[in-house]
Design a protein around this motif. Structure first.
Motif, PDB file in Angstrom:
ATOM      1  N   VAL A  77       0.840  -1.203   0.000  1.00  0.00           N
ATOM      2  CA  VAL A  77       0.000   0.000   0.000  1.00  0.00           C
ATOM      3  C   VAL A  77       0.873   1.250   0.000  1.00  0.00           C
ATOM      4  O   VAL A  77       0.614   2.203  -0.746  1.00  0.00           O
ATOM      5  N   THR A  78       1.920   1.243   0.809  1.00  0.00           N
ATOM      6  CA  THR A  78       2.838   2.386   0.849  1.00  0.00           C
ATOM      7  C   THR A  78       3.481   2.611  -0.506  1.00  0.00           C
ATOM      8  O   THR A  78       3.572   3.746  -0.989  1.00  0.00           O
ATOM      9  N   SER A  79       3.899   1.549  -1.138  1.00  0.00           N
ATOM     10  CA  SER A  79       4.535   1.660  -2.456  1.00  0.00           C
ATOM     11  C   SER A  79       3.564   2.199  -3.492  1.00  0.00           C
ATOM     12  O   SER A  79       3.896   3.082  -4.284  1.00  0.00           O
ATOM     13  N   TRP A  80       2.339   1.684  -3.482  1.00  0.00           N
ATOM     14  CA  TRP A  80       1.351   2.141  -4.465  1.00  0.00           C
ATOM     15  C   TRP A  80       0.978   3.598  -4.230  1.00  0.00           C
ATOM     16  O   TRP A  80       0.907   4.388  -5.173  1.00  0.00           O
ATOM     17  N   ILE A  81       0.769   3.966  -2.978  1.00  0.00           N
ATOM     18  CA  ILE A  81       0.390   5.347  -2.668  1.00  0.00           C
ATOM     19  C   ILE A  81       1.521   6.303  -3.025  1.00  0.00           C
ATOM     20  O   ILE A  81       1.288   7.376  -3.578  1.00  0.00           O
ATOM     21  N   SER A  82       2.760   5.909  -2.730  1.00  0.00           N
ATOM     22  CA  SER A  82       3.898   6.783  -3.007  1.00  0.00           C
ATOM     23  C   SER A  82       4.041   7.088  -4.490  1.00  0.00           C
ATOM     24  O   SER A  82       4.494   8.162  -4.868  1.00  0.00           O
ATOM     25  N   SER A  83       3.629   6.164  -5.333  1.00  0.00           N
ATOM     26  CA  SER A  83       3.738   6.395  -6.776  1.00  0.00           C
ATOM     27  C   SER A  83       2.515   7.103  -7.344  1.00  0.00           C
ATOM     28  O   SER A  83       2.517   7.505  -8.502  1.00  0.00           O
ATOM     29  N   ASN A  84       1.455   7.284  -6.540  1.00  0.00           N
ATOM     30  CA  ASN A  84       0.221   7.879  -7.044  1.00  0.00           C
ATOM     31  C   ASN A  84      -0.304   9.028  -6.192  1.00  0.00           C
ATOM     32  O   ASN A  84      -1.498   9.283  -6.182  1.00  0.00           O
ATOM     33  N   THR A  85       0.552   9.721  -5.461  1.00  0.00           N
ATOM     34  CA  THR A  85       0.051  10.759  -4.560  1.00  0.00           C
ATOM     35  C   THR A  85      -0.417  12.012  -5.280  1.00  0.00           C
ATOM     36  O   THR A  85      -1.429  12.576  -4.944  1.00  0.00           O
ATOM     37  N   ASP A  86       0.330  12.489  -6.247  1.00  0.00           N
ATOM     38  CA  ASP A  86       0.010  13.727  -6.975  1.00  0.00           C
ATOM     39  C   ASP A  86      -0.238  14.903  -6.031  1.00  0.00           C
ATOM     40  O   ASP A  86      -1.099  15.742  -6.271  1.00  0.00           O
ATOM     41  N   GLY A  87       0.492  14.943  -4.925  1.00  0.00           N
ATOM     42  CA  GLY A  87       0.387  16.054  -3.990  1.00  0.00           C
ATOM     43  C   GLY A  87      -0.800  15.991  -3.060  1.00  0.00           C
ATOM     44  O   GLY A  87      -1.046  16.928  -2.301  1.00  0.00           O
ATOM     45  N   ASN A  88      -1.574  14.920  -3.077  1.00  0.00           N
ATOM     46  CA  ASN A  88      -2.734  14.778  -2.214  1.00  0.00           C
ATOM     47  C   ASN A  88      -2.258  14.553  -0.784  1.00  0.00           C
ATOM     48  O   ASN A  88      -1.603  13.556  -0.478  1.00  0.00           O
ATOM     49  N   ILE A  89      -2.594  15.454   0.117  1.00  0.00           N
ATOM     50  CA  ILE A  89      -2.109  15.395   1.486  1.00  0.00           C
ATOM     51  C   ILE A  89      -2.665  14.188   2.235  1.00  0.00           C
ATOM     52  O   ILE A  89      -1.977  13.588   3.059  1.00  0.00           O
ATOM     53  N   PHE A  90      -3.895  13.795   1.928  1.00  0.00           N
ATOM     54  CA  PHE A  90      -4.476  12.624   2.586  1.00  0.00           C
ATOM     55  C   PHE A  90      -3.709  11.361   2.216  1.00  0.00           C
ATOM     56  O   PHE A  90      -3.424  10.530   3.077  1.00  0.00           O
ATOM     57  N   LEU A  91      -3.366  11.215   0.925  1.00  0.00           N
ATOM     58  CA  LEU A  91      -2.619  10.035   0.506  1.00  0.00           C
ATOM     59  C   LEU A  91      -1.207  10.030   1.083  1.00  0.00           C
ATOM     60  O   LEU A  91      -0.675   8.970   1.435  1.00  0.00           O
ATOM     61  N   LEU A  92      -0.606  11.209   1.197  1.00  0.00           N
ATOM     62  CA  LEU A  92       0.710  11.284   1.819  1.00  0.00           C
ATOM     63  C   LEU A  92       0.646  10.867   3.289  1.00  0.00           C
ATOM     64  O   LEU A  92       1.515  10.140   3.782  1.00  0.00           O
ATOM     65  N   PHE A  93      -0.390  11.312   3.997  1.00  0.00           N
ATOM     66  CA  PHE A  93      -0.566  10.916   5.392  1.00  0.00           C
ATOM     67  C   PHE A  93      -0.824   9.417   5.506  1.00  0.00           C
ATOM     68  O   PHE A  93      -0.285   8.749   6.397  1.00  0.00           O
TER      69      PHE A  93
END
Length: 160
Positions: A77-93
């Protein structure tokens, strides 16, 4: 100019080759250490050679295998989110929370593995900070498997 670039690339290639030889030797020693950890705990040593099965068995030796799969899921999940954040603060958190969760599981696993072989907190810190070296020490050293930290057969005192 061409000779200078060629020599630089040749030097870099030689350095990477030597690094690769040391990395392969270190990896083989790590596999041998895991093999002996498994045999000390009563598991078949060959299980340490198979990806995913080795983690599952290692977690079964000192904890519950379910936590291994949670650990892998958090990493994915961390790997997938890190490649798809696009600056979204919720996904970074969320990525940060998954990373912290995986770190907590790794720390607890290291503590329990240390206890399963009769070691204390100092050895657990070694497993956390230098896992490859302390895995080899655990497998190739004089450590004996004392049992699953939660089982009554380990060296825990049960008061009735």
């Amino acid at each position: 100019m061409f000779t200078l670039i060629f020599n630089a690339l040749l030097s870099l290639g030689s350095l990477l080759f030597v690094y690769g030889i040391f990395a392969i030797a270190f990896w083989i020693l790590l596999l041998i250490g895991q093999w002996f950890i498994f045999t000390k705990a009563g598991e078949a040593g060959w299980k340490s050679l198979i990806p995913f099965l080795n983690g599952h068995v290692c977690y079964r030796i000192c904890w519950k295998p379910m936590y291994y799969w949670i650990f892998l899921l958090l990493g994915a999940v961390t790997s997938w989110i890190s490649s798809n954040t696009d600056g979204n603060i919720f996904l970074l958190f969320l990525s940060f929370a998954c990373t912290v969760g995986a770190l907590v599981i790794h720390v607890l696993f290291s503590i329990r593995l240390s206890k399963a072989f009769g070691h204390g907190a100092g050895f657990a810190v070694g497993l956390i900070l230098l896992p490859s070296i302390f895995t080899m020490i655990l497998g190739l050293g004089s450590s004996q498997y004392v049992g699953h930290p939660d089982s009554a057969s380990s060296n825990t005192v049960i008061v009735e």
